[in-house]
Enzyme design. Sequence first.
Site, short mmCIF file in Angstrom:
data_model
loop_
_atom_site.label_atom_id
_atom_site.label_comp_id
_atom_site.label_asym_id
_atom_site.label_seq_id
_atom_site.Cartn_x
_atom_site.Cartn_y
_atom_site.Cartn_z
N ASP A 3 2.87 14.80 1.20
CA ASP A 3 1.64 15.85 1.37
C ASP A 3 1.36 15.66 2.61
OD1 ASP A 3 1.13 13.54 -0.04
OD2 ASP A 3 -1.07 14.13 -0.18
N ALA A 54 -4.08 -8.22 -3.40
CA ALA A 54 -3.69 -6.97 -3.57
C ALA A 54 -4.54 -5.93 -3.94
CB ALA A 54 -2.42 -7.10 -4.68
N GLY A 55 -4.35 -4.72 -3.87
CA GLY A 55 -5.28 -3.63 -4.29
C GLY A 55 -4.25 -2.53 -4.96
N HIS A 56 -4.32 -2.40 -6.28
CA HIS A 56 -3.52 -1.30 -7.02
C HIS A 56 -4.23 -0.09 -7.25
CE1 HIS A 56 0.17 -4.02 -7.65
NE2 HIS A 56 -0.16 -3.94 -6.39
N THR A 57 -4.18 1.08 -6.81
CA THR A 57 -4.99 2.40 -7.06
C THR A 57 -4.22 3.05 -7.95
OG1 THR A 57 -5.71 2.36 -4.98
CG2 THR A 57 -5.96 4.03 -5.93
N GLY A 77 1.84 2.43 -2.90
CA GLY A 77 1.90 3.20 -3.97
C GLY A 77 2.78 2.94 -5.48
N ASP A 135 0.87 -1.21 0.08
CA ASP A 135 0.04 0.01 -0.05
C ASP A 135 0.72 1.07 0.01
OD1 ASP A 135 -2.29 -1.62 0.33
OD2 ASP A 135 -1.97 -1.72 2.59
N GLY A 173 1.33 1.18 -7.57
CA GLY A 173 0.44 1.16 -8.85
C GLY A 173 0.85 2.65 -9.52
N THR A 226 -6.55 -11.21 3.84
CA THR A 226 -7.56 -10.52 3.09
C THR A 226 -8.91 -11.42 2.81
OG1 THR A 226 -6.32 -11.14 1.13
CG2 THR A 226 -5.80 -9.05 1.81
P1 IMP Z 1 -3.27 -12.66 2.78
O1 IMP Z 1 -2.25 -12.20 1.60
O2 IMP Z 1 -4.56 -12.61 2.38
O3 IMP Z 1 -3.02 -14.35 3.07
O4 IMP Z 1 -3.00 -11.89 3.93
C1 IMP Z 1 -1.68 -11.89 4.81
C2 IMP Z 1 -1.64 -10.49 5.36
O5 IMP Z 1 -1.02 -9.60 4.29
C3 IMP Z 1 -2.29 -9.88 5.93
O6 IMP Z 1 -2.07 -8.83 7.10
C4 IMP Z 1 -2.89 -8.83 4.83
O7 IMP Z 1 -3.65 -7.79 5.37
C5 IMP Z 1 -1.69 -8.48 4.16
N1 IMP Z 1 -1.88 -8.03 2.83
C6 IMP Z 1 -2.19 -9.20 1.71
N2 IMP Z 1 -2.32 -8.25 0.55
C7 IMP Z 1 -1.98 -7.09 0.85
C8 IMP Z 1 -1.95 -5.81 -0.01
O8 IMP Z 1 -2.12 -5.95 -1.21
N3 IMP Z 1 -1.66 -4.82 0.87
C9 IMP Z 1 -1.21 -4.80 2.23
N4 IMP Z 1 -1.55 -5.72 2.92
C10 IMP Z 1 -1.83 -6.98 2.47
MG MG Z 2 -2.48 -2.20 -2.16
#
Ligand code: IMP
Ligand code: MG
Length: 333
Positions: free
Chosen positions: A285, A43-46, A15, A13, A17, A126
Amino acid sequence: MKADFVVDLAWGDCGKGKVVHHLLKPTPAPYTHVVRFAGSGNAGHTIYHNGKKMVTHLIPAGVFFNVKSIVGPGCFVNVKGFFKELEYLEQNDIPASSLVKVAYNAHVITEEHIKEEESESKIGTTRTGNGPCARDKYSRVGIRAESIPELQPYLVDFHDEVFDETQRETLILFEGAQGHNLSVDSKFYPYVTSSYCGVASALLQGIPHTAARDVFGVIKCYDTYVGAMKFEDENDPVYAKIRELGGEVGATTGRPRQVAALSAYFLDRAMKANGVNILIVNKMDVLRELNWWKIKDNMNQIIDLQTEESFKNYLQDLFPEVKIKFSYSPEHI
Ligand code: IMP
Ligand code: MG
């Protein structure tokens, strides 16, 4: 063949992306392939594309720039999620269907994997079935993309794709997922994900170390983490302010992220392990707004650097050989 890497040096998280988007912007895009090498829909890519906020989970950002984009062998694919994401991109006029490919040997997240994680709370995952899928992969009872009929039109052999001598020189941009401290072998085990999140993980897709060129490390000027670990025992109300100003809410799960001062100790470890030569420090910022310039030193003690200038100098002194870019908005580097 040459390859550049964008990796997160903290807990995800930070950045990536945005950095990937920035690197692909010149026309024509200076890469032949964008490759995701770890993680899944966790994952989440903004990305802010043409001024519009877009969130992807698995499909690499090359699709925004007409670059072939591969979900690599190291990824875990939720097939329904994959098609949902394709539809979302197509509806937003991104021609993802014709650009995205999936490695035939990527593993598939099944309904059972997701069900198994439905009430997971020990690690605070997640709940996307990522861990159970990884377990089955390494127990050699997993299902690979090649067995899924709907995926057939998208399948590629990663090796054949990137060592195709009939094409111009391959130039890969590896798009990381999660971050160094979430790597399966990190100090924070078991509060980690089920992949290794660094440059070595990208090489494991099947390219030689001699291809490695630039390594872009991405951090924020403060740390954040989502999951079950108690991240920080400080009760400083500034952390709540940073969370609010920085919009620190998980892109995949909507959970609030824990906030702490940037740890120079853990940053240093991640910089070294990944051979970073360009460091991007995001969200300046937010700290500027609060005029709060603290950092944790290599003894994990908070030090107050007082000014933005000395905050920047502190980081540059830690990594004198590294080019550091400080970023002040979601859209610019
Ligand atoms: P899992 O990858 O869903 O098994 O989660 C394991 C740990 O990694 C947890 O603490 C999640 O919140 C964290 N996590 C998994 N993917 C991400 C991500 O893309 N960004 C931030 N934390 C993540
Ligand atoms: Mg992310």
